[in-house]
Design a protein around this motif. Structure first.
Motif, PDB file in Angstrom:
ATOM      1  N   LEU A  81      -7.780   0.059   5.903  1.00 20.85           N
ATOM      2  CA  LEU A  81      -6.997  -1.178   5.517  1.00 20.85           C
ATOM      3  C   LEU A  81      -7.951  -2.145   4.688  1.00 20.85           C
ATOM      4  O   LEU A  81      -7.321  -2.456   3.690  1.00 20.85           O
ATOM      5  N   ALA A  82      -9.046  -2.120   5.066  1.00 23.39           N
ATOM      6  CA  ALA A  82     -10.177  -3.052   4.359  1.00 23.39           C
ATOM      7  C   ALA A  82     -10.480  -2.651   3.007  1.00 23.39           C
ATOM      8  O   ALA A  82     -10.644  -3.326   2.078  1.00 23.39           O
ATOM      9  N   GLU A  83     -10.457  -1.373   2.668  1.00 19.97           N
ATOM     10  CA  GLU A  83     -11.008  -0.607   1.363  1.00 19.97           C
ATOM     11  C   GLU A  83      -9.751  -0.527   0.452  1.00 19.97           C
ATOM     12  O   GLU A  83      -9.885  -0.107  -0.696  1.00 19.97           O
ATOM     13  N   SER A  84      -8.382  -0.774   1.185  1.00 23.98           N
ATOM     14  CA  SER A  84      -7.418  -0.464   0.277  1.00 23.98           C
ATOM     15  C   SER A  84      -6.925  -1.707  -0.569  1.00 23.98           C
ATOM     16  O   SER A  84      -7.271  -2.826  -0.205  1.00 23.98           O
ATOM     17  N   PRO A  85      -6.508  -1.662  -1.777  1.00 24.02           N
ATOM     18  CA  PRO A  85      -5.961  -2.907  -2.521  1.00 24.02           C
ATOM     19  C   PRO A  85      -5.204  -3.689  -1.686  1.00 24.02           C
ATOM     20  O   PRO A  85      -4.098  -3.685  -1.266  1.00 24.02           O
ATOM     21  N   HIS A  86      -5.728  -5.117  -1.832  1.00 20.00           N
ATOM     22  CA  HIS A  86      -5.148  -6.131  -1.060  1.00 20.00           C
ATOM     23  C   HIS A  86      -4.827  -5.889   0.406  1.00 20.00           C
ATOM     24  O   HIS A  86      -4.053  -6.542   1.055  1.00 20.00           O
ATOM     25  N   GLN A  87      -5.882  -5.143   0.788  1.00 23.66           N
ATOM     26  CA  GLN A  87      -5.943  -4.812   2.269  1.00 23.66           C
ATOM     27  C   GLN A  87      -4.394  -4.178   3.010  1.00 23.66           C
ATOM     28  O   GLN A  87      -4.279  -4.507   3.900  1.00 23.66           O
ATOM     29  N   LYS A  88      -4.049  -3.399   1.921  1.00 26.27           N
ATOM     30  CA  LYS A  88      -2.665  -2.865   2.289  1.00 26.27           C
ATOM     31  C   LYS A  88      -2.624  -1.396   2.302  1.00 26.27           C
ATOM     32  O   LYS A  88      -2.962  -0.635   1.160  1.00 26.27           O
ATOM     33  N   ALA A  89      -2.247  -0.517   3.225  1.00 27.16           N
ATOM     34  CA  ALA A  89      -2.554   0.819   3.287  1.00 27.16           C
ATOM     35  C   ALA A  89      -1.133   1.425   3.771  1.00 27.16           C
ATOM     36  O   ALA A  89      -0.554   0.914   4.632  1.00 27.16           O
ATOM     37  N   SER A  90      -0.738   2.409   3.011  1.00 28.89           N
ATOM     38  CA  SER A  90       0.509   3.226   3.408  1.00 28.89           C
ATOM     39  C   SER A  90       0.204   4.104   4.794  1.00 28.89           C
ATOM     40  O   SER A  90      -0.744   4.384   5.007  1.00 28.89           O
ATOM     41  N   PHE A  91       1.387   4.541   5.319  1.00 25.45           N
ATOM     42  CA  PHE A  91       1.381   5.158   6.609  1.00 25.45           C
ATOM     43  C   PHE A  91       0.605   6.378   6.086  1.00 25.45           C
ATOM     44  O   PHE A  91      -0.144   7.005   6.957  1.00 25.45           O
ATOM     45  N   GLU A  92       1.016   7.217   4.882  1.00 27.15           N
ATOM     46  CA  GLU A  92       0.203   8.489   4.716  1.00 27.15           C
ATOM     47  C   GLU A  92      -1.048   8.017   4.495  1.00 27.15           C
ATOM     48  O   GLU A  92      -2.152   8.943   4.977  1.00 27.15           O
ATOM     49  N   ALA A  93      -1.839   7.113   3.954  1.00 30.58           N
ATOM     50  CA  ALA A  93      -3.330   6.854   3.714  1.00 30.58           C
ATOM     51  C   ALA A  93      -3.780   6.941   5.145  1.00 30.58           C
ATOM     52  O   ALA A  93      -5.088   7.058   5.273  1.00 30.58           O
ATOM     53  N   LEU A  94      -3.159   5.978   6.136  1.00 30.64           N
ATOM     54  CA  LEU A  94      -3.796   5.676   7.236  1.00 30.64           C
ATOM     55  C   LEU A  94      -3.750   7.097   8.145  1.00 30.64           C
ATOM     56  O   LEU A  94      -4.897   7.459   8.830  1.00 30.64           O
ATOM     57  N   ALA A  95      -2.708   7.774   7.919  1.00 31.13           N
ATOM     58  CA  ALA A  95      -2.711   8.998   8.956  1.00 31.13           C
ATOM     59  C   ALA A  95      -3.903  10.192   8.102  1.00 31.13           C
ATOM     60  O   ALA A  95      -4.329  10.800   9.141  1.00 31.13           O
ATOM     61  N   ALA A  96      -3.983   9.912   6.723  1.00 25.52           N
ATOM     62  CA  ALA A  96      -5.076  11.114   6.237  1.00 25.52           C
ATOM     63  C   ALA A  96      -6.529  10.734   6.781  1.00 25.52           C
ATOM     64  O   ALA A  96      -7.096  11.643   6.759  1.00 25.52           O
ATOM     65  N   VAL A  97      -6.701   9.509   7.377  1.00 23.79           N
ATOM     66  CA  VAL A  97      -8.456   9.176   7.892  1.00 23.79           C
ATOM     67  C   VAL A  97      -8.127   9.743   9.239  1.00 23.79           C
ATOM     68  O   VAL A  97      -9.339   9.935   9.812  1.00 23.79           O
ATOM     69  N   LEU A  98      -7.210  10.224   9.920  1.00 26.33           N
ATOM     70  CA  LEU A  98      -7.290  10.320  11.371  1.00 26.33           C
ATOM     71  C   LEU A  98      -7.102  11.792  11.504  1.00 26.33           C
ATOM     72  O   LEU A  98      -7.738  12.533  12.412  1.00 26.33           O
ATOM     73  N   TYR A  99      -6.342  12.573  10.578  1.00 25.78           N
ATOM     74  CA  TYR A  99      -5.770  13.750  10.787  1.00 25.78           C
ATOM     75  C   TYR A  99      -6.114  14.655   9.293  1.00 25.78           C
ATOM     76  O   TYR A  99      -5.746  14.014   8.064  1.00 25.78           O
ATOM     77  N   PRO A 100      -6.365  15.821   9.556  1.00 23.98           N
ATOM     78  CA  PRO A 100      -6.856  16.682   8.387  1.00 23.98           C
ATOM     79  C   PRO A 100      -5.765  17.216   7.528  1.00 23.98           C
ATOM     80  O   PRO A 100      -5.960  17.872   6.606  1.00 23.98           O
ATOM     81  N   HIS A 101      -4.250  16.974   8.028  1.00 22.54           N
ATOM     82  CA  HIS A 101      -3.256  17.733   7.458  1.00 22.54           C
ATOM     83  C   HIS A 101      -2.354  16.651   6.428  1.00 22.54           C
ATOM     84  O   HIS A 101      -2.504  15.494   6.828  1.00 22.54           O
ATOM     85  N   ALA A 102      -1.654  17.037   5.772  1.00 26.41           N
ATOM     86  CA  ALA A 102      -0.788  16.049   4.942  1.00 26.41           C
ATOM     87  C   ALA A 102       0.635  15.908   5.680  1.00 26.41           C
ATOM     88  O   ALA A 102       1.121  16.869   5.985  1.00 26.41           O
TER      89      ALA A 102
END
Length: 243
Positions: A169-190
């Motif tokens: 969240l902190a490193e995303s533009p304007h501190q806004k992150a999508s569901f997909e971006a957040l899921a990607a940091v926790l899980y290796p699958h798309a």
């Protein structure tokens, strides 16, 4: 036009001198110090309109004291920057990277925030039931090595997954992150958006329970159909300050 008084906390003499020069040309009166302890003493004994901190110099104790001062003085413009985290944040945080344009980037950011602060103040005062001050979210300091988040005087234990979500969240533009971006940091699958939403929803819910002292003023806000936004400015404690 004289803008006011500024406190600059920077140990690097070249960067400090360059910032003093740039701010002086913008009509700021600057007190520059290299020791965070001296800076905190100045906050207790003087009044400032602008605070500029290199967070790499601040220990967790220094951070909590400075963050508490910022929370108590919401009309003070505060700029946090560091050389280790490329995270653009809310108006009171700037991540500064090394390079020839780094000092100018800080000065440009300060000028933008001064203009934004003035516009927000004018808008606030124009509202029918304007109050004397308007609220600034409490800054967060994250210690990834101890699994802790500092909010003013409170230390909250969090998991590695929680820290990964906060960093995303902190490193995303304007501190806004999508569901997909957040899921990607926790899980290796798309995942599709609907799948990512269901995976992240519970994780964010539990993280909110740890961080939110007031449900009406959440640290992490929902963005319908997109993801989440981090409302508070955040910095990550550098490894050399690990406690």
């Amino acid at each position: 036009m004289f803008h006011g008084t500024a406190l600059l906390v920077e140990r690097d003499s070249h960067r400090r001198d360059a910032l003093i020069c740039g701010l002086s040309q913008s009509y700021w009166a600057i007190l520059a110090v290299s020791d965070p302890a001296i800076a905190l003493h100045c906050l207790e004994t003087r009044t400032f309109d602008l605070l500029i901190f290199n967070v790499d110099l601040l220990s967790s104790v220094h951070w909590r004291i400075a963050a508490r001062y910022v929370q108590q003085c919401p009309n003070v413009i505060t700029i946090w920057y560091n050389g280790s985290s490329p995270s653009p944040c809310y108006q009171s945080h700037l991540s500064e990277r090394g390079g020839s344009g780094s000092v100018q980037a800080i000065i440009d950011h300060i000028q933008q925030q001064v203009a934004l602060h003035a516009a927000q103040k004018r808008k606030h005062l124009a509202e029918p039931q304007a109050q004397a001050t308007y609220e600034v979210p409490i800054p967060l300091l994250v210690d990834p090595y101890q699994g802790s988040v500092f909010i003013a005087d409170t230390v909250i234990k969090v998991s590695k997954g929680d820290i990964a979500l906060l960093r995303c969240l902190a490193e995303s533009p304007h501190q806004k992150a999508s569901f997909e971006a957040l899921a990607a940091v926790l899980y290796p699958h798309a995942f599709s958006r609907s799948e990512a939403r269901e995976l992240i929803k519970a994780r964010i819910h539990y993280l909110r329970q740890k961080l939110d002292f007031d449900p009406d003023k959440p640290v992490i806000c929902s963005i319908r159909g997109f993801g989440y936004a981090l409302r508070s400015p955040v910095a990550f404690l550098p490894e050399h300050q690990r406690r």
